[in-house]
Every structure is written in C-alpha cells, then in structure tokens.
Write a protein that holds these residues in place. Structure first.
Motif, PDB file in Angstrom:
ATOM      1  N   GLU A 192      37.848  26.657  27.808  1.00  0.00           N
ATOM      2  CA  GLU A 192      38.622  27.757  27.258  1.00  0.00           C
ATOM      3  C   GLU A 192      39.581  27.352  26.101  1.00  0.00           C
ATOM      4  OE1 GLU A 192      39.022  31.019  28.206  1.00  0.00           O
ATOM      5  OE2 GLU A 192      37.672  30.862  30.049  1.00  0.00           O
ATOM      6  N   PRO A 193      39.632  27.874  25.206  1.00  0.00           N
ATOM      7  CA  PRO A 193      40.441  27.265  23.908  1.00  0.00           C
ATOM      8  C   PRO A 193      41.673  26.710  24.081  1.00  0.00           C
ATOM      9  CG  PRO A 193      39.596  29.712  23.379  1.00  0.00           C
ATOM     10  CD  PRO A 193      39.566  29.361  24.899  1.00  0.00           C
ATOM     11  N   GLU A 194      42.717  26.970  25.163  1.00  0.00           N
ATOM     12  CA  GLU A 194      43.733  26.471  25.368  1.00  0.00           C
ATOM     13  C   GLU A 194      43.549  25.251  26.198  1.00  0.00           C
ATOM     14  OE1 GLU A 194      42.946  29.693  28.325  1.00  0.00           O
ATOM     15  OE2 GLU A 194      42.979  29.662  26.133  1.00  0.00           O
ATOM     16  N   GLU A 195      42.496  24.874  26.764  1.00  0.00           N
ATOM     17  CA  GLU A 195      42.511  23.640  27.562  1.00  0.00           C
ATOM     18  C   GLU A 195      42.377  22.440  26.770  1.00  0.00           C
ATOM     19  OE1 GLU A 195      39.231  24.397  30.101  1.00  0.00           O
ATOM     20  OE2 GLU A 195      40.406  25.625  31.366  1.00  0.00           O
ATOM     21  N   GLU A 196      42.716  21.298  27.340  1.00  0.00           N
ATOM     22  CA  GLU A 196      42.934  20.139  26.660  1.00  0.00           C
ATOM     23  C   GLU A 196      42.026  19.180  27.123  1.00  0.00           C
ATOM     24  OE1 GLU A 196      44.804  19.336  23.978  1.00  0.00           O
ATOM     25  OE2 GLU A 196      45.596  21.119  23.784  1.00  0.00           O
TER      26      GLU A 196
END
Length: 53
Positions: free
Chosen positions: A10-14
């Motif tokens: 997901e785009p917000e995962e680091e």
C-alpha cells in the motif's frame, strides 16, 4: 525481528518487503498482461474452432 513479505504494498506503508506496489506502473503492467492472456486464450479458442471444421 523479521518482517513478513507482503504481496501488494500500500502507498502509505513503510515496508521494503513486498512483491508488487500499488502504483501506475504496476497497474499498467498487470493490465497489459491480462489483456495479452485474454487475447491468447481467444486465439486458442478461434484456432480450435477453425481447425476442427
């Protein structure tokens, strides 16, 4: 500490442990791949109909 590998990032995962990202390149690549597979399957079906008659 181990981090599990995810299939889609997901785009917000680091995380760095992923196979596919949710971005334009991945979506375009998957779309092209699916379209190619559909055309290939349609070609097999049409050739089967054509050569059995």
């Amino acid at each position: 500490m181990t981090e599990e590998t995810k299939f889609v990032k997901e785009p917000e995962e680091e995380t760095q442990e992923y196979i596919l990202q949710k971005n334009k390149k991945t979506k375009l690549g998957v779309t092209i791949l699916i379209a190619f597979l559909v055309l290939l399957i349609c070609g097999i079906i049409v050739s089967n109909i054509f050569f059995t008659n």
